[in-house]
Scaffold this motif. Structure first.
Motif, short mmCIF file in Angstrom:
data_model
loop_
_atom_site.label_atom_id
_atom_site.label_comp_id
_atom_site.label_asym_id
_atom_site.label_seq_id
_atom_site.Cartn_x
_atom_site.Cartn_y
_atom_site.Cartn_z
N ASP A 13 1.01 -1.18 0.13
CA ASP A 13 0.03 -0.03 -0.07
C ASP A 13 0.92 1.33 -0.04
O ASP A 13 1.05 2.01 1.24
CB ASP A 13 -0.82 0.11 1.20
N ILE A 14 1.40 1.61 -1.20
CA ILE A 14 2.34 2.54 -1.31
C ILE A 14 1.86 3.95 -0.98
O ILE A 14 2.54 4.91 -0.51
CB ILE A 14 3.06 2.80 -2.77
N GLU A 15 0.63 4.23 -1.01
CA GLU A 15 -0.09 5.55 -0.83
C GLU A 15 -0.29 5.66 0.61
O GLU A 15 0.13 6.74 1.25
CB GLU A 15 -1.45 5.58 -1.53
N SER A 16 -0.47 4.77 1.39
CA SER A 16 -0.38 4.65 2.80
C SER A 16 1.01 5.03 3.34
O SER A 16 1.02 5.65 4.50
CB SER A 16 -1.06 3.36 3.40
N TYR A 17 2.11 4.41 2.62
CA TYR A 17 3.40 4.65 3.02
C TYR A 17 3.68 5.98 2.90
O TYR A 17 4.37 6.61 3.78
CB TYR A 17 4.24 3.90 2.29
N TYR A 18 3.39 6.69 1.72
CA TYR A 18 3.76 8.01 1.56
C TYR A 18 2.97 9.07 2.50
O TYR A 18 3.67 9.99 3.01
CB TYR A 18 3.32 8.35 0.14
N SER A 19 1.81 8.53 2.74
CA SER A 19 1.09 9.59 3.67
C SER A 19 1.72 9.42 5.06
O SER A 19 1.70 10.58 5.74
CB SER A 19 -0.46 8.94 3.69
#
Length: 413
Positions: free
Chosen positions: A169-175
C-alpha cells in the motif's frame, strides 16, 4: 554471546520476590517449530521458520562457507576474544560489500558487531531527547516491536500491506511519511520484506527517500536478505546505497549474515552507521564501544571470521555470489511451482500475489481457521498470519502443500 537460563522451584515457604512476574507466551515461530518436531506424521511440512533448505529438505552449508571453514582450520583456529567492536576485517569487508567501495571514501562509518537492531536502539536512545517515535510497517517481523518497545521507544505501526489487493500500500506509506513527526525513526526493510515479500520499486524508493529527507526522518534499515533475495547483492542493496550515497542521508544499517551465508546459529551481524561528519563518526563509535561492552562485552568470533574470509578472498567471494544465486533461484522455482499447483488444483481465489512477491517468504492471505486446519488435518505448519517460508518447499512436498491448501479452502466454502 549465548546465555542459557534455567529456573527451578524450591520447597521454601517464604514469599518469592518473583510472584509478580507475568507469564509471557512462547515465541510463536519457535513454538510452532517445536510442535512440528514432535509431530510423528511422515509427510509433515515445516513452512514456519525462515531457514533455507535444499531440494531434499535438508540444511545446506554453502560451499563458500565450507571452504572458508577449511581455510580457517588450516590456519590454526583459536578462540580468543575479539575487540569490543568486533573483527576489524569483518567490519571493513561488510562496509565494502554493503555500500560499494565507491561510497567509502566520502562517508564516515561507525561499525559494531552482533545484536545490530538492539545496539542501534541503544545508540539512538542516548542521542536524542526526548525519545523519538519509531514508525514500523504493519505487518513486520515481530521482533521489531519487542526490541524497541523494550528500550522505551514509542512504536507506531503504519499500514504497509493492503490485504484486499495483496500488495504494497504505497499511498499509505507516503501518507505516513508526509505526516510523521520530524526527526522520528522509520524502520525500513532493505529488501524481501518480512513477512509480505512486497518491496517498493526503485522509483518508489526514491520517493520514500525524498519524503524522509524533507521530514528529517532517520532511516534504520533492517538488511537480513541482501543477495539472498534476488541473487544479486548490488541489486538488493539498492535502497541502502540510494539513501547513503545518492541522497547523502545519515542512516543506520543493521546487517545479518544468517540467511545469505547460512550462518543461522553463529549470530553474525553488524551495525553500520553513516554519519555526516568525522567528529560524529568518532564520537558515535566510542559510544557504540561503551554500549557493546555493557551488553555483550564483545561479539562472537567464529562466524565473523568465516564471513570475513568469504567476503575478503576473491575466489570465495565469487563462490558466495554463486551460492546466493543457487538459493534464490531454488526459492523462485518453488514459488512458481506452488502457484502453478494451486491453479491446477482449482484453489479458490486469486494467487497472482505469490508471483509478485519475492524473497524467502510468501504471504498467502489465508484465514487463521484455515491455517489451523492445515496444521491439524494435513500437518502443514505455517505462521498464524499465513506467512510461509518458501524455502521449506521442495519437489517432494510442494504438490502436497498445494493440494492441502486447496482442499481446506474448498471444504470451508
Amino acid at each position: 554471546m549465548t546465555t542459557l537460563t534455567t529456573t527451578v522451584s524450591t520447597p521454601w515457604t517464604e514469599e518469592t520476590r518473583f510472584n509478580k512476574t507475568r507469564f509471557i507466551p512462547p515465541d510463536a515461530i519457535f513454538a510452532l517449530t517445536a510442535e512440528y518436531l514432535q509431530d510423528p506424521f511422515p509427510r509433515k511440512v515445516n513452512l514456519g521458520q525462515g531457514t533455507y533448505r535444499d531440494g531434499e529438505g535438508n540444511p545446506w552449508v554453502l560451499p563458500s562457507v565450507n571452504r572458508a571453514r577449511e581455510t580457517l582450520s588450516a590456519q590454526g583456529l583459536n578462540h580468543e576474544y575479539l575487540p569490543i567492536l568486533g573483527l576489524q576485517a569483518f567490519r571493513e569487508a561488510t562496509a565494502k560489500v554493503v555500500l560499494g567501495s565507491e561510497l567509502l571514501p566520502s562517508r564516515r562509518l561507525s561499525l559494531s558487531g552482533t545484536g545490530a537492531l538492539h545496539l542501534a536502539g541503544l545508540l539512538l536512545r542516548v542521542c536524542q531527547s526526548p525519545l523519538p517515535k519509531i514508525y514500523i510497517p504493519e505487518p513486520t517481523w515481530s521482533n521489531h516491536h519487542q526490541v524497541f518497545s523494550s528500550l522505551g521507544f514509542s512504536c507506531e505501526s503504519f499500514k504497509y500491506y493492503d490485504h484486499e489487493t495483496r500488495d504494497l500500500d504505497i499511498e499509505s506509506y507516503y501518507s505516513t511519511l508526509r505526516n510523521a513527526e520530524p526527526k522520528s525513526i522509520v524502520i525500513l526493510h532493505a529488501c524481501a520484506h518480512n513477512p509480505t515479500g512486497c518491496d517498493p520499486t526503485k522509483e518508489q524508493w526514491r520517493e520514500i527517500a525524498q519524503l524522509m529527507k524533507a521530514r528529517q526522518l532517520f532511516p534504520l534499515f533492517d538488511a537480513a536478505y541482501l543477495g539472498f533475495n534476488s541473487g544479486n547483492y548490488d541489486e538488493d542493496a539498492f535502497a541502502i546505497r540510494l539513501f547513503v550515497g545518492e541522497m547523502k542521508m545519515e542512516a543506520g544499517i543493521c546487517i545479518s549474515f544468517a540467511k545469505n551465508m547460512g550462518l543461522y546459529g553463529e549470530r553474525v551481524g553488524c551495525f553500520m552507521l553513516a554519519t555526516d561528519t568525522k567528529e560524529a563518526a568518532v564520537n558515535t563509535q566510542s559510544m557504540l564501544e561503551m554500549l557493546q561492552r555493557s551488553e555483550v562485552s564483545n561479539p562472537p568470533a567464529f562466524g565473523a571470521k568465516i564471513a570475513s574470509q568469504v567476503m575478503g578472498m576473491k575466489d570465495l567471494k565469487e563462490m558466495w555470489f554463486a551460492d546466493m544465486v543457487t538459493m534464490s533461484s531454488r526459492i523462485r522455482s518453488m514459488r512458481k511451482a506452488l502457484y502453478e499447483h494451486l491453479i491446477s488444483f482449482g484453489a479458490p481465489g486469486s494467487w497472482d500475489h505469490l508471483i509478485r512477491q519475492s524473497g524467502m517468504f510468501g504471504f498467502l492471505g489465508l484465514s487463521p481457521e484455515i491455517v489451523l486446519k492445515l496444521k491439524d488435518d494435513y500437518h502443514v505448519y505455517m505462521a498464524g498470519n499465513s506467512r510461509i517460508s518458501i524455502a521449506g518447499l521442495n519437489p517432494g512436498n510442494v504438490e502436497y502443500v498445494a493440494r492441502s491448501i486447496t482442499q481446506c479452502l474448498k471444504d470451508s466454502s
